[in-house]
Design an enzyme around this catalytic site. Structure first.
Site, PDB file in Angstrom:
ATOM      1  N   TYR A   1       0.852  -1.208   0.000  1.00 43.96           N
ATOM      2  CA  TYR A   1       0.000   0.000   0.000  1.00 43.96           C
ATOM      3  C   TYR A   1       0.884   1.253   0.000  1.00 43.96           C
ATOM      4  CZ  TYR A   1      -4.460   2.406   0.542  1.00 43.96           C
ATOM      5  OH  TYR A   1      -5.563   3.192   0.333  1.00 43.96           O
TER       6      TYR A   1
ATOM      7  N   LYS B   1      -3.303   8.618   2.373  1.00 47.55           N
ATOM      8  CA  LYS B   1      -4.567   8.502   3.121  1.00 47.55           C
ATOM      9  C   LYS B   1      -4.436   9.154   4.508  1.00 47.55           C
ATOM     10  CE  LYS B   1      -7.114   6.274   0.090  1.00 47.55           C
ATOM     11  NZ  LYS B   1      -8.035   7.063  -0.754  1.00 47.55           N
TER      12      LYS B   1
HETATM   13  P1  NAD Z   1     -11.777   3.406  -8.886  1.00 52.10           P
HETATM   14  O1  NAD Z   1     -10.569   3.108  -9.701  1.00 52.10           O
HETATM   15  O2  NAD Z   1     -13.076   3.006  -9.454  1.00 52.10           O
HETATM   16  O3  NAD Z   1     -11.832   4.943  -8.483  1.00 52.10           O
HETATM   17  C1  NAD Z   1     -10.688   5.769  -8.444  1.00 52.10           C
HETATM   18  C2  NAD Z   1     -11.039   6.993  -9.248  1.00 52.10           C
HETATM   19  O4  NAD Z   1     -10.006   7.961  -9.178  1.00 52.10           O
HETATM   20  C3  NAD Z   1     -11.264   6.680 -10.748  1.00 52.10           C
HETATM   21  O5  NAD Z   1     -12.537   7.110 -11.131  1.00 52.10           O
HETATM   22  C4  NAD Z   1     -10.217   7.508 -11.434  1.00 52.10           C
HETATM   23  O6  NAD Z   1     -10.652   8.001 -12.683  1.00 52.10           O
HETATM   24  C5  NAD Z   1     -10.046   8.647 -10.420  1.00 52.10           C
HETATM   25  N1  NAD Z   1      -8.850   9.439 -10.656  1.00 52.10           N
HETATM   26  C6  NAD Z   1      -7.549   9.035 -10.678  1.00 52.10           C
HETATM   27  N2  NAD Z   1      -6.755  10.087 -10.998  1.00 52.10           N
HETATM   28  C7  NAD Z   1      -7.572  11.168 -11.167  1.00 52.10           C
HETATM   29  C8  NAD Z   1      -7.362  12.525 -11.509  1.00 52.10           C
HETATM   30  N3  NAD Z   1      -6.151  13.007 -11.753  1.00 52.10           N
HETATM   31  N4  NAD Z   1      -8.445  13.340 -11.596  1.00 52.10           N
HETATM   32  C9  NAD Z   1      -9.689  12.879 -11.344  1.00 52.10           C
HETATM   33  N5  NAD Z   1      -9.952  11.592 -11.028  1.00 52.10           N
HETATM   34  C10 NAD Z   1      -8.900  10.763 -10.946  1.00 52.10           C
HETATM   35  O7  NAD Z   1     -11.514   2.651  -7.493  1.00 52.10           O
HETATM   36  P2  NAD Z   1     -12.272   2.752  -6.079  1.00 52.10           P
HETATM   37  O8  NAD Z   1     -11.789   1.580  -5.323  1.00 52.10           O
HETATM   38  O9  NAD Z   1     -13.714   2.964  -6.275  1.00 52.10           O
HETATM   39  O10 NAD Z   1     -11.602   4.035  -5.417  1.00 52.10           O
HETATM   40  C11 NAD Z   1     -12.359   5.118  -4.919  1.00 52.10           C
HETATM   41  C12 NAD Z   1     -11.783   5.590  -3.596  1.00 52.10           C
HETATM   42  O11 NAD Z   1     -12.023   4.578  -2.613  1.00 52.10           O
HETATM   43  C13 NAD Z   1     -10.286   5.833  -3.600  1.00 52.10           C
HETATM   44  O12 NAD Z   1     -10.003   6.961  -2.809  1.00 52.10           O
HETATM   45  C14 NAD Z   1      -9.744   4.580  -2.938  1.00 52.10           C
HETATM   46  O13 NAD Z   1      -8.480   4.800  -2.337  1.00 52.10           O
HETATM   47  C15 NAD Z   1     -10.823   4.389  -1.903  1.00 52.10           C
HETATM   48  N6  NAD Z   1     -10.839   3.063  -1.286  1.00 52.10           N
HETATM   49  C16 NAD Z   1     -10.917   1.942  -2.058  1.00 52.10           C
HETATM   50  C17 NAD Z   1     -10.904   0.699  -1.450  1.00 52.10           C
HETATM   51  C18 NAD Z   1     -10.946  -0.568  -2.271  1.00 52.10           C
HETATM   52  O14 NAD Z   1     -10.593  -1.625  -1.754  1.00 52.10           O
HETATM   53  N7  NAD Z   1     -11.380  -0.521  -3.518  1.00 52.10           N
HETATM   54  C19 NAD Z   1     -10.835   0.593  -0.046  1.00 52.10           C
HETATM   55  C20 NAD Z   1     -10.781   1.763   0.706  1.00 52.10           C
HETATM   56  C21 NAD Z   1     -10.775   3.000   0.080  1.00 52.10           C
END
Ligand code: NAD
Length: 266
Positions: free
Chosen positions: A158, A165
């Protein structure tokens, strides 16, 4: 059932139907909110527009690469013109260059560190600044971001995302303090692992899912719909006294020290 009718929200972070932000957008739409969605670049525009067309109320669909201040300003200007004001923001954006999550953390370059922190943490501050005046016009607002337990504890692979984060969660607290006087609340949901596009960059992700299943109090993984349900609480008036908070939606995994252990006699 949470009611968001009459509320207007901006959802940043939809890439595809697995995105946590998309689950939140669908839930907010079902609850009656009028939405604006953004896409990061032309490559993802079609995806986001296709998904947008499935919502009950046709949303505004706008371009927003969060590294570009002009694009953030343009989104705020479109919202002002089309919506007049804003009630909530969902920030589901994170990115780290591949090397930064495959090489040892010690090897993180200055450039990769900056990119990860800029996109995954600073963007929340920049978006908050852009939309706060639109929320102030409505008399209140709710800003919500998505985080992960890797901010507090070490999770293999990570790396710099954990540092990003930690910065994001600290930003939640500082923003909540400054925006509270305008009745704008600022919170984060710390989600358990879910298979999404962003998660596919973390190697060993399937093993992470099985460790959670084995040791979380609820003995299972979570899905994006469950994050969306918790988000509805924080975005709605039901969460009106909650701010500066990181709410765990992870089947309780964060509460554990050790998971199940065998007794010495076994
Ligand atoms: P995801 O890939 O669907 O979403 C990430 C998004 O970030 C994408 O839509 C991408 O286009 C966007 N992004 C990246 N660079 C960008 C930029 N320069 N400008 C605008 N948008 C940009 O994946 P997700 O898992 O839905 O992630 C969403 C959030 O949830 C993130 O913050 C991730 O860290 C957090 N999260 C995810 C998990 C997991 O296990 N999937 C767990 C905890 C937290």
């Amino acid at each position: 059932m949470i009611d968001l009718s009459g509320k207007q929200g901006l959802v940043v972070g939809v890439a595809n139907k697995r995105s946590i932000s998309w689950a939140i957008a669908e839930a907010a739409d079902r609850a009656g909110a009028r939405l604006a969605l953004t896409y990061v670049n032309e490559r993802l525009e079609r995806n986001v527009s296709k998904l947008a067309a499935t919502l009950t109320q046709p949303p505004l669909v706008l371009e927003c690469d969060v590294t570009q201040d002009q694009q953030i300003e343009a989104v705020a200007a479109s919202l002002e013109q089309e919506f007049g004001g804003l009630d909530f923001l969902v920030h589901g954006v994170a990115f780290a260059p591949r090397e930064a999550i495959t090489q040892p953390f010690l090897e993180t370059t200055r450039g990769d560190f900056q990119v990860a922190l800029d996109i995954s943490a600073y963007s929340f501050v920049a978006l908050a600044r852009a939309v706060a005046p639109l929320m102030a016009r409505r008399g209140s607002g709710s800003l919500l971001t998505l985080t992960y337990l890797g901010s507090e504890r070490v999770f293999p692979n990570y790396n710099v995302m954990g540092v990003a984060k930690a910065a994001l969660e600290a930003s939640v607290r500082y923003l909540s303090s400054e925006l509270g006087t305008q009745q704008i609340r600022v919170n984060a949901i710390s989600a358990g692992p879910i298979k999404t596009l962003a998660a596919s960059g973390i190697s060993g992700f399937s093993n992470i899912l099985s460790v959670y299943r084995a040791h979380a109090p609820l003995r299972r993984n979570i899905d994006a719909g469950e994050v969306a349900d918790a988000a509805m609480f924080l975005l709605s008036d039901a969460g009106r006294a909650v701010t500066g908070e990181v709410l765990f939606v992870d089947a309780g995994y964060h509460a554990m020290g050790l998971g199940e252990i065998r007794n010495d006699s076994q």
